[in-house]
Scaffold this motif. Structure first.
Motif, PDB file in Angstrom:
ATOM      1  N   PRO A  47     109.718  67.069  52.947  1.00 10.43           N
ATOM      2  CA  PRO A  47     108.960  67.689  54.494  1.00 10.43           C
ATOM      3  C   PRO A  47     109.228  69.187  54.405  1.00 10.43           C
ATOM      4  O   PRO A  47     109.958  69.801  54.110  1.00 10.43           O
ATOM      5  CB  PRO A  47     110.132  67.113  55.257  1.00 10.43           C
ATOM      6  CG  PRO A  47     110.823  65.976  54.831  1.00 10.43           C
ATOM      7  CD  PRO A  47     110.986  66.392  53.330  1.00 10.43           C
ATOM      8  N   GLY A  48     107.763  69.693  55.017  1.00  7.15           N
ATOM      9  CA  GLY A  48     107.555  71.061  55.122  1.00  7.15           C
ATOM     10  C   GLY A  48     106.879  71.609  54.026  1.00  7.15           C
ATOM     11  O   GLY A  48     106.468  72.718  54.147  1.00  7.15           O
ATOM     12  N   LYS A  49     106.872  71.139  52.998  1.00 11.23           N
ATOM     13  CA  LYS A  49     106.181  71.615  51.722  1.00 11.23           C
ATOM     14  C   LYS A  49     104.678  71.366  51.701  1.00 11.23           C
ATOM     15  O   LYS A  49     104.242  70.614  52.449  1.00 11.23           O
ATOM     16  CB  LYS A  49     106.707  71.195  50.348  1.00 11.23           C
ATOM     17  CG  LYS A  49     108.074  71.421  49.960  1.00 11.23           C
ATOM     18  CD  LYS A  49     108.190  72.940  49.828  1.00 11.23           C
ATOM     19  CE  LYS A  49     109.574  73.270  49.331  1.00 11.23           C
ATOM     20  NZ  LYS A  49     109.653  74.655  48.818  1.00 11.23           N
ATOM     21  N   THR A  50     103.757  72.150  51.124  1.00  9.28           N
ATOM     22  CA  THR A  50     102.330  72.179  51.321  1.00  9.28           C
ATOM     23  C   THR A  50     102.018  71.221  50.008  1.00  9.28           C
ATOM     24  O   THR A  50     102.561  71.323  48.848  1.00  9.28           O
ATOM     25  CB  THR A  50     101.918  73.305  51.300  1.00  9.28           C
ATOM     26  OG1 THR A  50     102.108  74.115  50.336  1.00  9.28           O
ATOM     27  CG2 THR A  50     102.290  74.125  52.530  1.00  9.28           C
ATOM     28  N   GLY A  51     100.738  70.984  50.079  1.00  8.67           N
ATOM     29  CA  GLY A  51     100.072  70.495  49.037  1.00  8.67           C
ATOM     30  C   GLY A  51     100.074  71.310  47.924  1.00  8.67           C
ATOM     31  O   GLY A  51     100.120  71.183  46.516  1.00  8.67           O
ATOM     32  N   VAL A  75      97.225  68.029  41.245  1.00  8.61           N
ATOM     33  CA  VAL A  75      98.147  67.110  41.007  1.00  8.61           C
ATOM     34  C   VAL A  75      97.543  65.654  41.434  1.00  8.61           C
ATOM     35  O   VAL A  75      97.652  64.873  40.753  1.00  8.61           O
ATOM     36  CB  VAL A  75      99.520  67.342  41.623  1.00  8.61           C
ATOM     37  CG1 VAL A  75     100.305  66.071  41.412  1.00  8.61           C
ATOM     38  CG2 VAL A  75     100.038  68.518  40.989  1.00  8.61           C
ATOM     39  N   GLY A  76      97.158  65.582  42.625  1.00 10.04           N
ATOM     40  CA  GLY A  76      96.512  64.324  43.340  1.00 10.04           C
ATOM     41  C   GLY A  76      96.505  64.368  44.533  1.00 10.04           C
ATOM     42  O   GLY A  76      96.228  65.481  45.291  1.00 10.04           O
ATOM     43  N   HIS A  77      96.504  63.050  45.346  1.00 10.37           N
ATOM     44  CA  HIS A  77      96.595  62.854  46.495  1.00 10.37           C
ATOM     45  C   HIS A  77      97.121  61.653  46.920  1.00 10.37           C
ATOM     46  O   HIS A  77      97.457  60.972  46.099  1.00 10.37           O
ATOM     47  CB  HIS A  77      95.070  62.872  46.790  1.00 10.37           C
ATOM     48  CG  HIS A  77      94.250  61.615  46.121  1.00 10.37           C
ATOM     49  ND1 HIS A  77      94.385  60.200  46.563  1.00 10.37           N
ATOM     50  CD2 HIS A  77      93.428  61.939  45.060  1.00 10.37           C
ATOM     51  CE1 HIS A  77      93.771  59.824  45.604  1.00 10.37           C
ATOM     52  NE2 HIS A  77      93.093  60.352  44.781  1.00 10.37           N
ATOM     53  N   ASN A  84      96.116  66.079  50.116  1.00 11.42           N
ATOM     54  CA  ASN A  84      95.529  66.823  48.708  1.00 11.42           C
ATOM     55  C   ASN A  84      96.577  67.551  48.207  1.00 11.42           C
ATOM     56  O   ASN A  84      97.489  68.314  48.889  1.00 11.42           O
ATOM     57  CB  ASN A  84      94.324  67.422  49.329  1.00 11.42           C
ATOM     58  CG  ASN A  84      93.654  68.143  47.815  1.00 11.42           C
ATOM     59  OD1 ASN A  84      94.541  68.679  47.097  1.00 11.42           O
ATOM     60  ND2 ASN A  84      92.406  68.002  47.882  1.00 11.42           N
ATOM     61  N   LEU A  85      97.109  67.374  47.151  1.00 15.08           N
ATOM     62  CA  LEU A  85      98.119  68.324  46.307  1.00 15.08           C
ATOM     63  C   LEU A  85      97.249  68.913  45.383  1.00 15.08           C
ATOM     64  O   LEU A  85      97.091  68.523  44.039  1.00 15.08           O
ATOM     65  CB  LEU A  85      99.129  67.143  45.789  1.00 15.08           C
ATOM     66  CG  LEU A  85      99.800  65.985  46.928  1.00 15.08           C
ATOM     67  CD1 LEU A  85     100.693  64.997  46.013  1.00 15.08           C
ATOM     68  CD2 LEU A  85     100.599  66.621  48.039  1.00 15.08           C
ATOM     69  N   GLY A  86      96.892  70.106  45.781  1.00 18.15           N
ATOM     70  CA  GLY A  86      96.239  70.869  44.980  1.00 18.15           C
ATOM     71  C   GLY A  86      96.400  72.430  45.091  1.00 18.15           C
ATOM     72  O   GLY A  86      97.021  72.836  46.347  1.00 18.15           O
ATOM     73  N   PRO A  87      96.124  73.505  44.225  1.00 12.65           N
ATOM     74  CA  PRO A  87      96.226  74.683  44.539  1.00 12.65           C
ATOM     75  C   PRO A  87      95.379  75.154  45.536  1.00 12.65           C
ATOM     76  O   PRO A  87      94.251  74.836  46.021  1.00 12.65           O
ATOM     77  CB  PRO A  87      95.678  75.285  42.978  1.00 12.65           C
ATOM     78  CG  PRO A  87      94.668  74.380  42.501  1.00 12.65           C
ATOM     79  CD  PRO A  87      95.111  72.849  43.054  1.00 12.65           C
ATOM     80  N   GLY A  88      96.151  76.141  46.448  1.00 14.01           N
ATOM     81  CA  GLY A  88      95.715  76.603  47.585  1.00 14.01           C
ATOM     82  C   GLY A  88      95.587  75.679  48.732  1.00 14.01           C
ATOM     83  O   GLY A  88      95.187  76.251  49.829  1.00 14.01           O
ATOM     84  N   ASN A  89      96.152  74.311  48.700  1.00 13.08           N
ATOM     85  CA  ASN A  89      96.043  73.695  49.879  1.00 13.08           C
ATOM     86  C   ASN A  89      97.269  73.896  50.755  1.00 13.08           C
ATOM     87  O   ASN A  89      98.314  73.600  50.130  1.00 13.08           O
ATOM     88  CB  ASN A  89      95.742  72.015  49.245  1.00 13.08           C
ATOM     89  CG  ASN A  89      95.334  71.235  50.456  1.00 13.08           C
ATOM     90  OD1 ASN A  89      96.138  71.094  51.575  1.00 13.08           O
ATOM     91  ND2 ASN A  89      94.329  70.597  50.292  1.00 13.08           N
TER      92      ASN A  89
END
Length: 93
Positions: A47-51, A75-77, A84-89
């Motif tokens: 909890p609290g982390k971003t994609g 990484v994925g979704h 969305n688990l991606g760069p800059g998200n």
């Protein structure tokens, strides 16, 4: 191999890697790097982390192995396409 399903307007996919016959030493080493990256990404799913945070955890493992230039996607979704688990998200998980 990618497989998926559609239920109640929500689609999902699952990707798996298989070796047909015996994997080469290089393929085995590559798989080990990806597995370590997966473990790092799962550990970052708190909890609290971003994609972006989750993606970076995996990306750092892959980059340290010298394979960062080959990692051209996120990484994925989650289910139904998000989060969305991606760069800059910046979406919080």
């Amino acid at each position: 191999m990618v497989t998926g399903a559609l239920y109640d307007g929500c689609d999902g996919d699952v990707c798996r890697t298989y070796a047909i016959g015996s994997a080469t030493k290089e393929e085995h080493e590559f798989y080990q790097v990806i597995r370590e990256a997966q473990i790092a990404a799962v550990a970052a799913c708190v909890p609290g982390k971003t994609g972006h945070d989750v993606d970076k955890a995996a990306r750092d493992v892959i980059s340290r192995a010298g394979l960062g230039d080959l990692f051209i996607h996120g990484v994925g979704h989650g289910l139904c396409g998000g989060p969305n688990l991606g760069p800059g998200n910046a979406n919080v998980i």
